[in-house]
Each structure stands twice: as C-alpha cells, then as structure tokens.
Design a protein around this motif. Structure first.
Motif, PDB file in Angstrom:
ATOM      1  N   ASN A  21       4.607   7.802  -5.998  1.00 15.18           N
ATOM      2  CA  ASN A  21       4.708   8.151  -4.580  1.00 15.18           C
ATOM      3  C   ASN A  21       5.156   9.585  -4.353  1.00 15.18           C
ATOM      4  O   ASN A  21       5.628   9.929  -3.284  1.00 15.18           O
ATOM      5  CB  ASN A  21       5.654   7.201  -3.838  1.00 15.18           C
ATOM      6  CG  ASN A  21       4.925   5.981  -3.319  1.00 15.18           C
ATOM      7  OD1 ASN A  21       3.815   6.094  -2.820  1.00 15.18           O
ATOM      8  ND2 ASN A  21       5.528   4.828  -3.459  1.00 15.18           N
ATOM      9  N   GLY A  65       6.751   0.175  -7.011  1.00 11.27           N
ATOM     10  CA  GLY A  65       6.830  -1.232  -6.623  1.00 11.27           C
ATOM     11  C   GLY A  65       7.427  -2.073  -7.736  1.00 11.27           C
ATOM     12  O   GLY A  65       8.428  -1.707  -8.340  1.00 11.27           O
ATOM     13  N   ASP A  66       6.754  -3.173  -8.038  1.00 10.70           N
ATOM     14  CA  ASP A  66       7.245  -4.098  -9.054  1.00 10.70           C
ATOM     15  C   ASP A  66       7.418  -3.470 -10.434  1.00 10.70           C
ATOM     16  O   ASP A  66       8.171  -3.983 -11.256  1.00 10.70           O
ATOM     17  CB  ASP A  66       6.273  -5.284  -9.173  1.00 10.70           C
ATOM     18  CG  ASP A  66       6.791  -6.484  -8.417  1.00 10.70           C
ATOM     19  OD1 ASP A  66       7.995  -6.485  -8.100  1.00 10.70           O
ATOM     20  OD2 ASP A  66       6.007  -7.407  -8.154  1.00 10.70           O
ATOM     21  N   ARG A  76       0.902   5.489  -6.318  1.00 13.47           N
ATOM     22  CA  ARG A  76       2.189   4.841  -6.524  1.00 13.47           C
ATOM     23  C   ARG A  76       2.470   4.652  -8.005  1.00 13.47           C
ATOM     24  O   ARG A  76       3.563   4.936  -8.478  1.00 13.47           O
ATOM     25  CB  ARG A  76       2.215   3.482  -5.817  1.00 13.47           C
ATOM     26  CG  ARG A  76       3.606   2.910  -5.742  1.00 13.47           C
ATOM     27  CD  ARG A  76       3.622   1.533  -5.148  1.00 13.47           C
ATOM     28  NE  ARG A  76       3.383   0.538  -6.171  1.00 13.47           N
ATOM     29  CZ  ARG A  76       3.104  -0.732  -5.908  1.00 13.47           C
ATOM     30  NH1 ARG A  76       3.005  -1.133  -4.666  1.00 13.47           N
ATOM     31  NH2 ARG A  76       2.903  -1.580  -6.876  1.00 13.47           N
ATOM     32  N   LEU A  77       1.446   4.188  -8.744  1.00 11.93           N
ATOM     33  CA  LEU A  77       1.690   3.834 -10.139  1.00 11.93           C
ATOM     34  C   LEU A  77       1.862   5.045 -11.037  1.00 11.93           C
ATOM     35  O   LEU A  77       2.760   5.074 -11.863  1.00 11.93           O
ATOM     36  CB  LEU A  77       0.538   2.964 -10.654  1.00 11.93           C
ATOM     37  CG  LEU A  77       0.566   1.542 -10.131  1.00 11.93           C
ATOM     38  CD1 LEU A  77      -0.737   0.837 -10.448  1.00 11.93           C
ATOM     39  CD2 LEU A  77       1.716   0.779 -10.745  1.00 11.93           C
ATOM     40  N   PHE A 100     -38.920 -10.526   6.480  1.00  8.35           N
ATOM     41  CA  PHE A 100     -38.253 -10.080   5.254  1.00  8.35           C
ATOM     42  C   PHE A 100     -37.100  -9.125   5.541  1.00  8.35           C
ATOM     43  O   PHE A 100     -36.192  -8.967   4.741  1.00  8.35           O
ATOM     44  CB  PHE A 100     -39.251  -9.395   4.320  1.00  8.35           C
ATOM     45  CG  PHE A 100     -40.160 -10.377   3.648  1.00  8.35           C
ATOM     46  CD1 PHE A 100     -39.608 -11.426   2.917  1.00  8.35           C
ATOM     47  CD2 PHE A 100     -41.531 -10.282   3.750  1.00  8.35           C
ATOM     48  CE1 PHE A 100     -40.443 -12.351   2.297  1.00  8.35           C
ATOM     49  CE2 PHE A 100     -42.358 -11.198   3.130  1.00  8.35           C
ATOM     50  CZ  PHE A 100     -41.804 -12.242   2.402  1.00  8.35           C
ATOM     51  N   MET A 141     -41.526 -16.976  -2.607  1.00 12.78           N
ATOM     52  CA  MET A 141     -40.702 -17.227  -1.416  1.00 12.78           C
ATOM     53  C   MET A 141     -40.337 -18.696  -1.315  1.00 12.78           C
ATOM     54  O   MET A 141     -39.187 -19.053  -1.092  1.00 12.78           O
ATOM     55  CB  MET A 141     -41.507 -16.796  -0.178  1.00 12.78           C
ATOM     56  CG  MET A 141     -40.664 -16.680   1.060  1.00 12.78           C
ATOM     57  SD  MET A 141     -39.368 -15.424   0.837  1.00 12.78           S
ATOM     58  CE  MET A 141     -38.196 -15.985   2.044  1.00 12.78           C
ATOM     59  N   LYS A 153       9.045 -14.434  11.272  1.00 12.51           N
ATOM     60  CA  LYS A 153       7.658 -14.284  11.710  1.00 12.51           C
ATOM     61  C   LYS A 153       6.984 -15.639  11.886  1.00 12.51           C
ATOM     62  O   LYS A 153       6.280 -15.884  12.861  1.00 12.51           O
ATOM     63  CB  LYS A 153       6.873 -13.489  10.668  1.00 12.51           C
ATOM     64  CG  LYS A 153       6.794 -12.027  10.982  1.00 12.51           C
ATOM     65  CD  LYS A 153       5.792 -11.384  10.030  1.00 12.51           C
ATOM     66  CE  LYS A 153       6.102  -9.922   9.854  1.00 12.51           C
ATOM     67  NZ  LYS A 153       5.511  -9.373   8.634  1.00 12.51           N
ATOM     68  N   TYR A 174      -2.355   0.923 -15.511  1.00  8.71           N
ATOM     69  CA  TYR A 174      -1.133   0.424 -16.138  1.00  8.71           C
ATOM     70  C   TYR A 174      -0.991   0.943 -17.560  1.00  8.71           C
ATOM     71  O   TYR A 174       0.107   1.235 -18.019  1.00  8.71           O
ATOM     72  CB  TYR A 174      -1.129  -1.108 -16.135  1.00  8.71           C
ATOM     73  CG  TYR A 174      -0.213  -1.679 -15.091  1.00  8.71           C
ATOM     74  CD1 TYR A 174      -0.700  -2.057 -13.849  1.00  8.71           C
ATOM     75  CD2 TYR A 174       1.140  -1.819 -15.328  1.00  8.71           C
ATOM     76  CE1 TYR A 174       0.130  -2.555 -12.874  1.00  8.71           C
ATOM     77  CE2 TYR A 174       1.985  -2.319 -14.355  1.00  8.71           C
ATOM     78  CZ  TYR A 174       1.474  -2.687 -13.138  1.00  8.71           C
ATOM     79  OH  TYR A 174       2.301  -3.165 -12.178  1.00  8.71           O
TER      80      TYR A 174
END
Lengths: 358, 266
Positions: free
Chosen positions: B219, A219-220, B214-215, B9, A1, A96, B108
C-alpha cells in the motif's frame, strides 16, 4: 444448428433432473427437517470434539459450514438458499444484519447458561440488551513486537512508542481504516469513534508523521510477514497475534494503555433458521462453562464466559495479553456504527494517510 | 428468409453485448450519480477533483506508464529474438505458460522471493552486497507488474514481426541502410500496430491494478484501482467507486481513440 439446439435441450433436461434429485436427496436425508442443525462459522473456530459431543447429547445432526469474511456470510444469508440456523458474525456485521432484518430476536429465557457471560460483554452498543446476539469470542487490537529486533527500552505500553525513530521502516500495519484511524485517535487521547473533524484531522496529521516507520500496510499476509520477522513490530488484532505467536514464540503482544478497540464474534440466529429449538440448544451448549473453556483452549481466542476462565489452564487464564485486567478493559471501546457517510470519511482520511510519501 | 436467418444468428451476440458490456457501463454511470445515502448528487464528480483523488490519478498514470515502458523495452527484443529461433512455437508456449498460473499465486511467490530472508536477499548477502529492502518498494511493484504483463506485450509484437516481409529488410540493407536505420525506418514503423496493441493491453489494466499494490507494494503505491476496491468493499460508497470507474472508462476510450487515429492519418 439442429444439433446445437438438441445439445442445449439435453443439458437443460439433465440439469433440471440434477436439481430435482438434489432436492429429493436433501429432503429424504432430513436436511431441512428438525433433526439437523446448520451452523455457519469462521474456519477453524470451534473444537470439533464439541460438535461430536453436542450431537451425542442431543441426537441432532450438525451440518457445519464455514465462511472467511463477514461480507461473504451476509450475502449467503441474504440469498437464503441454505437454512443456516446459527451464524457467528462480528459486531459490525451484526449491526448491519439487524438493520437489514436478517436476524431473529433471541429469547433469553431459553438460554439458562447466559448467566455465565461476563456482564462487561453484554448490552453493548451494537446490540442493546443482546436482543439478537450472544457473545462467542472477543479480542482486541494491539501491538505485536519482536524483542530481538526492537530497542530494549521500547515495551509498546503506549501507542506513542510506534513513533520512535529507531523503528524506521520496521512497522507493519493492518489494512483497515477503523483500526489505523482508531489508534491515531487513541494515541491523542480521543475516542476511536470520534466524529469531530478537527480531532480527525489532528489524528491524520499525527499518522502522517508515522509514515517513515511504516514498512507496509497489508491484509492477512501480515501474519506470515511478522512470523517471518519481515518487520520488528505490527498493529494487529489479538486473534491474529495469537496465531503469529503460535508460529514464532519470540514475538509478544501488548494492548497500549491509552485504550484500544475491543471486538466480538457473536452467535446469532439468521432469518433463514428452520430448527429454532436446535439453535437454542446449541447456543446454550456453547455457553456451558466447561464447553466454553474447552473451546477457548482449542481456538486460542478469549472467551467472554466468566465461569469458564477458572476452568482454563493457569497459563492461559493469567495471560494478561488475552485476558487483560478490568482497569484496561474499561478503556477498550467497541466500534460504533458511524453511518455510511462518516465511515466513508474515515476511509478517505485513511487513503490520504496511505498516499503520504516518506 | 435469408435476412431473418442472419438476424437470428446475431441474437446471442447482441444479448451478450447488452448484458455484459452495455448494461454494466450504464449501471456504473447511473450509480456514479448517487451518494452513500442513495440520494441523487453530482458531488462525487466534484470530489474526484480534490487533491486526494487527483494525486492518486497522477500516481496511477505514472506507474502504468513505467510498467508499459519497461514491458515494451523487454518485450520488443524478446519478440524479435523469438522470430529468429528454430522452435518458435515452443518458446512462445514457454512465454505464455506463466499466464496459466493464478495471478495471486504468482504474486504470493514474490513475497517469499523478495522478503528480507528471501532468495534474492540471500544471494545478495552471499555476493557480499548485503540484504536490501526489496519488498514494499517502487522497484518490486514495477518489477512484478512487468513480469505479469509481459506476455501480453510480447504476443502482438511477435505477430507483427512475423507478418513483416523479410525481403523489405533485405532491400533496405541492400540499398545501404545500416542495421539501426533499417530498424528505425523499416522494421519499427511496420510493427507499430503490434506495439500499439501491446501498449494498450498493458497500460489499461495497469491503470487499475489493485491486488499487487497491497501485496507487493504494501500500500505504498496507491492507484485508482485500490480506491475503487475500497469504496465497493469497505465503505460501501458505491457512488464514489463508480465515479472513479467512469473516469477510468473515459480515459481508456481516449487512449484507444488516440492510438487508433494515427492509423487513419497514415
């Protein structure tokens, strides 16, 4: 400890020492002083030669940092740990940040080169009179298609061409509620900022008829998938389109005649800025037509600088896909801030569209 | 003195549980009572019971069920074979190895493998079957999810099979039970705990999958996880996102309770 406690104490002391050392080094190198300028921009979004030129001209040392999403950028500015002097958010993020008091107002008198910006791109709904932001690049939402994989008579000059039954299971959409709902509304002749419930429902019903043609909503990855000819056509941002066409020059990009979205990435001065003088110098430098042209040629996006366009190579400046004629830009709309409630509703409609089965 | 020491403890664990278990759940519950404008409301719960979200819930459960079922069908024989091999630890390591690779990277990779011009389609063409659409289908979604979850199913089943006393199997066989009866009446009931643990480890995370939808599914498959992600990142409607999360928590507690109860009865 006891050993554990000692180890903890040692780590604590060591990290405090490191923090002190880092802040000492920062201040001794003048990182927070007046001679450095911290720029916060999207990755690969400036010609590095321009940064060298700016440093040579002004003697200011530039620290260049990059982000990959508006949200990540806003969080960092909000935390205020780094003294960003100039940032380049997209238009909705500017709105924003304005509401959250994250921006400093811009004094136009200190930007003589502002006169080179095309008036079409000034005084827009997200920032009236450009109190807080100066245009950097702009672009559109449109259709990218592969003429080898699509029927000859389809040229996608209208959103309705997407509904052609011959495109069955051959269309990719970008995963954005505003984009998809937007072209649904546009195809019916409504504004993409429409708030009328019956118009939104009509757009949803029309989009649901598109389902058989939709291969995926991604997406991308859409850039990679389209460049690999995974689908014949896609709805994308013009910036992505130019990247896809760099990869695969068979593809072509069109902005449909019913109108579409126009988006902006603008330069702002975040609240965290320490070197205001340097920030103005940098913005003015980027607004210079020769520099703007060089940057636009390097990045491949559309410059809002009207005096830079004649300096661009003919093949870029005459490309109507990225510099559309005025009759078309008149029909392009910026996304208004719909407010959280309406945005949530748009999103729910988009979810409903995604769940619609073939 | 001894008692005080023991309490001392406990402090880190109690702190951990308070900070990272109790506080997030309480916060989620708290947030679920507010609408987008930050006003108190029960509307989120009413909204959850509209067709959009109910349909989403049903499809989430259906896909999570499929993923669990296929994982189990593949994992049980695999675990059984594992217990019979010579170099158990090596094989086990090989099964665990893929979990060391980042999830996103694995997903991927499937984009390339399943694509129109990917490895699978090229082999299909070579075999004369012709290219099929594999990416962005239910099949690819379930396949990739099963691939990702299978180590979590194999491990508990393998452990319970290892613990199984082999003399019980020999006894059953000596007393005239056929191999199938031995499995059905002796082996399977004794490894049920492992199966339950595996099913929980797969079904519960499968309910809230979102990146893969999604991938790999483009979707075309919408689960509650997708909706939560959208509400937190895109619409900033944290209230609705939290409501869905609360609902998921309740379902998970129910599942664990149901899985645990049978044990008591036995």
């Amino acid at each position: 400890m006891k050993g554990l406690i000692q180890a903890f104490a040692a780590i604590l002391v060591a990290s405090l020492g490191c923090m002190y050392l880092a802040s000492y080094l920062n201040s001794s190198q003048g990182y927070s002083g007046s001679n450095t300028l911290t720029i916060y921009n999207w990755g690969d979004y400036i010609d590095p030669d321009l940064l060298t030129k700016f440093q040579k001209e002004t003697g200011i040392t530039v620290i260049y940092q990059t982000f990959d999403s508006n949200e990540a950028m806003m969080t960092k500015v909000q935390q205020g740990g780094t003294t960003f002097d100039v940032a380049v958010p997209s238009e909705y993020a500017i709105d924003k940040m304005k509401q959250e008091n994250l921006l400093l107002p811009i004094d136009h008198d200190r930007l003589p080169n502002l006169k080179h910006i095309d008036s079409r791109f000034l005084n827009l709904s997200f920032d009236k009179d450009n109190h807080y932001s100066i245009p950097y690049f702009w672009g559109t939402v449109g259709i990218i298609y592969n003429p080898e994989l699509t029927p000859k008579d389809l040229v996608f000059d209208s959103w309705d061409d997407l509904w052609d039954p011959r495109l069955k299971n051959n269309l990719l959409l970008v995963d954005g509620a505003r984009e998809v709902m937007g072209f649904g509304l546009n195809s019916l002749g409504y504004s993409l900022n429409d708030r009328k419930e019956e118009h939104l429902q009509e757009a949803l019903r029309k989009l649901q008829k598109l389902t058989p043609n939709v291969k995926a909503i991604v997406g991308d990855e859409i850039k990679m998938l389209l460049a690999n000819e995974e689908a014949a056509a896609g709805v994308v941002w013009s910036g992505d389109a130019s990247e896809i066409m760099d990869e695969n020059d068979k593809l072509d990009y069109v902005i449909p005649k019913e109108g579409s979205n126009v988006w902006f990435d603008n330069m702002v001065i975040p609240r965290t800025a320490r070197n205001l003088d340097g920030a103005y110098k940098f913005m003015n430098f980027m607004l210079d037509p020769a520099n703007a042209a060089q940057n636009a040629e390097y990045v491949g996006y559309s410059t809002p600088n009207k005096d830079a366009i004649p300096l661009l190579p003919e093949e870029i400046s005459s490309d109507e896909r990225f510099y559309p004629p005025e009759e078309l830009t008149g029909r392009l709309e910026v996304y208004d801030n719909l407010g959280k409630r309406m945005l949530s509703h748009y999103n729910e409609l988009f979810l409903e569209f995604k769940m619609h089965r073939k | 003195m001894a008692v005080r020491n023991r309490n001392f403890f406990l402090v880190p664990y109690v702190l951990w549980i308070l900070l990272f278990v109790a506080a997030p759940i309480a916060l989620t519950l708290y947030k679920s009572f507010f609408d987008v404008d930050g006003a108190f409301t029960l509307d989120n719960y009413v909204r959850f019971f509209t067709p959009v979200y109910l349909k989403m819930t049903l499809s989430s459960f259906w896909y999570a069920f499929l993923i669990t079922l296929f994982s189990l069908l593949i994992a049980y024989p695999a675990a059984w074979l594992l217990t019979r091999t010579k170099h158990k630890q090596l094989w086990l390591l090989l099964i665990i190895l893929p979990t060391w690779i980042n999830l996103l990277l694995k997903v991927y990779a499937f984009l390339g493998i399943f694509g129109t011009y990917g490895a699978v389609n090229r082999s299909l063409e070579w075999l004369g079957i012709g290219a099929q659409q594999i990416l962005f289908t239910d099949f690819s979604f379930v396949f990739v999810s099963v691939y990702i979850f299978i180590p979590f199913m194999i491990l508990p089943i393998f452990n319970s099979l290892e613990e199984l006393n082999p003399s019980l199997v020999f006894a059953a066989r000596d007393l005239g039970a056929s191999p199938w009866t031995t499995f059905r009446r002796v082996v399977f009931p004794l490894t049920l705990d492992g199966v339950k643990a595996g099913c929980q480890a797969v079904f519960i995370p499968a309910l809230s999958l979102f990146m893969i939808t999604r991938l790999v599914a483009g979707n075309r498959v919408i689960t509650l996880g997708t909706a939560i992600e959208q509400h937190f990142l895109v619409t900033q409607d944290w209230g609705m996102g939290s409501t869905i999360a609360v609902f998921l928590i309740i379902v998970m507690v129910l599942i664990m309770f149901a899985a645990g109860k049978r044990e008591v009865r036995r």
